[in-house]
Design a protein around this motif. Structure first.
Motif, mmCIF file in Angstrom:
data_model
loop_
_atom_site.group_PDB
_atom_site.id
_atom_site.type_symbol
_atom_site.label_atom_id
_atom_site.label_comp_id
_atom_site.label_asym_id
_atom_site.label_seq_id
_atom_site.Cartn_x
_atom_site.Cartn_y
_atom_site.Cartn_z
ATOM 1 N N GLY A 84 -6.601 -14.502 -1.056
ATOM 2 C CA GLY A 84 -5.627 -15.129 -0.167
ATOM 3 C C GLY A 84 -4.533 -15.865 -0.918
ATOM 4 N N ARG A 105 -6.443 -9.811 -0.294
ATOM 5 C CA ARG A 105 -7.517 -9.914 0.704
ATOM 6 C C ARG A 105 -8.684 -10.731 0.156
ATOM 7 N NH1 ARG A 105 -6.335 -4.489 1.439
ATOM 8 N NH2 ARG A 105 -8.176 -3.853 0.280
ATOM 9 N N GLU A 106 -8.971 -10.583 -1.117
ATOM 10 C CA GLU A 106 -10.110 -11.283 -1.722
ATOM 11 C C GLU A 106 -9.846 -12.773 -1.888
ATOM 12 O OE1 GLU A 106 -13.987 -11.437 -3.237
ATOM 13 O OE2 GLU A 106 -12.970 -9.749 -2.283
ATOM 14 N N LEU A 135 1.637 -11.484 -0.041
ATOM 15 C CA LEU A 135 1.250 -10.210 -0.635
ATOM 16 C C LEU A 135 2.307 -9.745 -1.627
ATOM 17 C CD1 LEU A 135 -0.475 -7.706 -0.973
ATOM 18 C CD2 LEU A 135 0.553 -6.795 1.134
ATOM 19 N N ALA A 172 -3.029 -5.639 -2.872
ATOM 20 C CA ALA A 172 -3.553 -5.897 -1.526
ATOM 21 C C ALA A 172 -5.041 -6.262 -1.578
ATOM 22 C CB ALA A 172 -3.336 -4.683 -0.628
ATOM 23 N N LEU A 173 -5.803 -5.579 -2.434
ATOM 24 C CA LEU A 173 -7.221 -5.894 -2.585
ATOM 25 C C LEU A 173 -7.396 -7.319 -3.108
ATOM 26 C CD1 LEU A 173 -10.192 -4.967 -2.544
ATOM 27 C CD2 LEU A 173 -9.814 -4.006 -4.830
#
Length: 159
Positions: free
Chosen positions: A30, A27-28, A38, A23-24
């Motif tokens: 895309g 988010r960073e 995801l 997830a990190l």
């Protein structure tokens, strides 16, 4: 303010961090080719949860929460298949940047690469990360086209 202890461990020893690390990363960076969702990042990250050989990933945690991760893989840039190993998926949570977490993760990765008898390690990156790697003793090798009007900066470090 008391300093928070950061632990660096193999992702294989902290499987509960597979999804938070994915997830990190999502988010960073895309959506990108091969990782549009995801769930794709979760699959790739889970594949890095080995103990021996490559790929392998380390995670950093503080107060039992994930704060970053970095992987080592045999290959990264398709244009540079003749080189390796490569840093992949290096990321530190925004609220933990400039606190030494990235350096801790990178030091662990370099030790492991040396243990695997790698003479040199590579990374393809861009933006502010280039200066980070240079500050950690890495040298720019070249800029590689990765798409229309897009380039990656390739850095390396002798071990």
């Amino acid at each position: 303010m008391a300093e928070t202890r950061v632990n660096v461990e193999l992702l294989a020893d902290r499987p509960e961090f597979v999804e938070p690390l994915a997830a990190l990363r999502f988010r960073e960076w895309g959506p990108e080719p091969g990782r549009e969702r995801l769930a794709d990042y979760v699959t790739v990250t889970a594949g890095e949860a080995g103990r021996e050989g490559l790929p392998v990933t380390w995670v950093a945690s503080a107060r039992a929460a994930l704060v970053g991760g970095v992987g080592l893989a045999a290959r990264d840039l398709p244009q540079r298949r003749d080189r390796g190993p490569w840093i992949v998926g290096a990321v530190v949570a925004a609220d933990h940047r400039r606190s030494g977490v990235g350096r801790l993760l990178l030091a662990q990765l370099e030790r492991h690469a040396a243990h695997l008898a790698a003479a040199r390690v590579y990374v393809a990156t861009g933006g502010d990360a280039v200066a980070f790697y240079q500050a950690c003793g890495w040298a720019v090798d070249e800029r590689v086209p990765t798409g229309p009007d897009e380039h990656a900066t390739v850095l390396s470090k002798a071990l």
